[in-house]
Write an enzyme that holds these catalytic residues in place. Sequence first.
Site, mmCIF file in Angstrom:
data_model
loop_
_atom_site.group_PDB
_atom_site.id
_atom_site.type_symbol
_atom_site.label_atom_id
_atom_site.label_comp_id
_atom_site.label_asym_id
_atom_site.label_seq_id
_atom_site.Cartn_x
_atom_site.Cartn_y
_atom_site.Cartn_z
ATOM 1 N N SER A 133 0.846 -1.196 0.000
ATOM 2 C CA SER A 133 0.000 0.000 0.000
ATOM 3 C C SER A 133 0.880 1.244 0.000
ATOM 4 O O SER A 133 2.055 1.196 0.382
ATOM 5 C CB SER A 133 -0.890 0.005 1.254
ATOM 6 O OG SER A 133 -1.553 1.245 1.417
ATOM 7 N N TYR B 19 -2.625 -0.764 10.156
ATOM 8 C CA TYR B 19 -2.446 -0.934 8.712
ATOM 9 C C TYR B 19 -1.092 -0.383 8.268
ATOM 10 O O TYR B 19 -0.381 -1.012 7.476
ATOM 11 C CB TYR B 19 -3.587 -0.232 7.991
ATOM 12 C CG TYR B 19 -3.695 -0.533 6.520
ATOM 13 C CD1 TYR B 19 -4.264 -1.727 6.081
ATOM 14 C CD2 TYR B 19 -3.273 0.390 5.565
ATOM 15 C CE1 TYR B 19 -4.390 -1.993 4.726
ATOM 16 C CE2 TYR B 19 -3.394 0.131 4.217
ATOM 17 C CZ TYR B 19 -3.953 -1.064 3.797
ATOM 18 O OH TYR B 19 -4.078 -1.322 2.447
#
Length: 265
Positions: A158, A172
């Site tokens: 990501s 995350y």
Amino acid sequence: MSKANTQDNKHPFGAGRDLGGKIAWITGAGTGIGQAAAVALAGAGMEIILSGRRKANLDETATLVRAAGCEPVIETLDISDPTEVNKVVARIEERFGGIDVAVLSAGINIKNRTWEKLDVEGWDAVVKIDLNGAFYCCHALLPTMRKKKSGLIINVASWAGVHVSRMGGPAYNAAKHGMVAMSESINMEEAVNGIRSCALCPGEVATPLLEKRPVPVSDEQKAAMLQPEDLGETVLFLARLDERVCVNQLVISPTANRIYVGTKT
């Protein structure tokens, strides 16, 4: 069996390496980036193995893959279970002789993701899938790739794996940073075995993961984001590169990058 890609490519330098008959395993294949990657690779003539937790979603992807020219194999899997990961990889190796391209796209996030709201269970849930699950897959894949002296692992990380972002939340951010570091450690140790790993780091993508956002995302905002098919094309680009090429990390974002202009989490 897959049908060879018959597209007439007029590029003066060709379309990259021929993927016809090569084996691709995709995790998180039921939706989003994983689904798009499966369809793109099937269209290039690869044999496709689909993994994910929800059989109904995998069946939907399988229909799209068939339309692209391949009869896929479905291996339902929760990647947070290392024993089951090893079993799936062993079955693929027994049936196909190995895996040429692995797209590790399974990932989650949670709604209560800020430090104020995050709890231990939420942290553990994200790390268990986004980092530990990716590790279990890589750990299972490497022995079979070493035997072939070849293999490409695409770790779908990501933007949050490169730039710490309030949007993703601490769990995350940490998991995706760990995934990026893990991916590069594969290149450091396994290049001598012909194995390559790419940390693919997209910014906002219009996938079902957006449903876990604390602040709802409008249809207009989704339309301006990267779309799953954009990432499918990116995965295909990486897979087609000659084996002498290692793209260690690829960061890709929407032109209208909300992370630059500021947005609520």
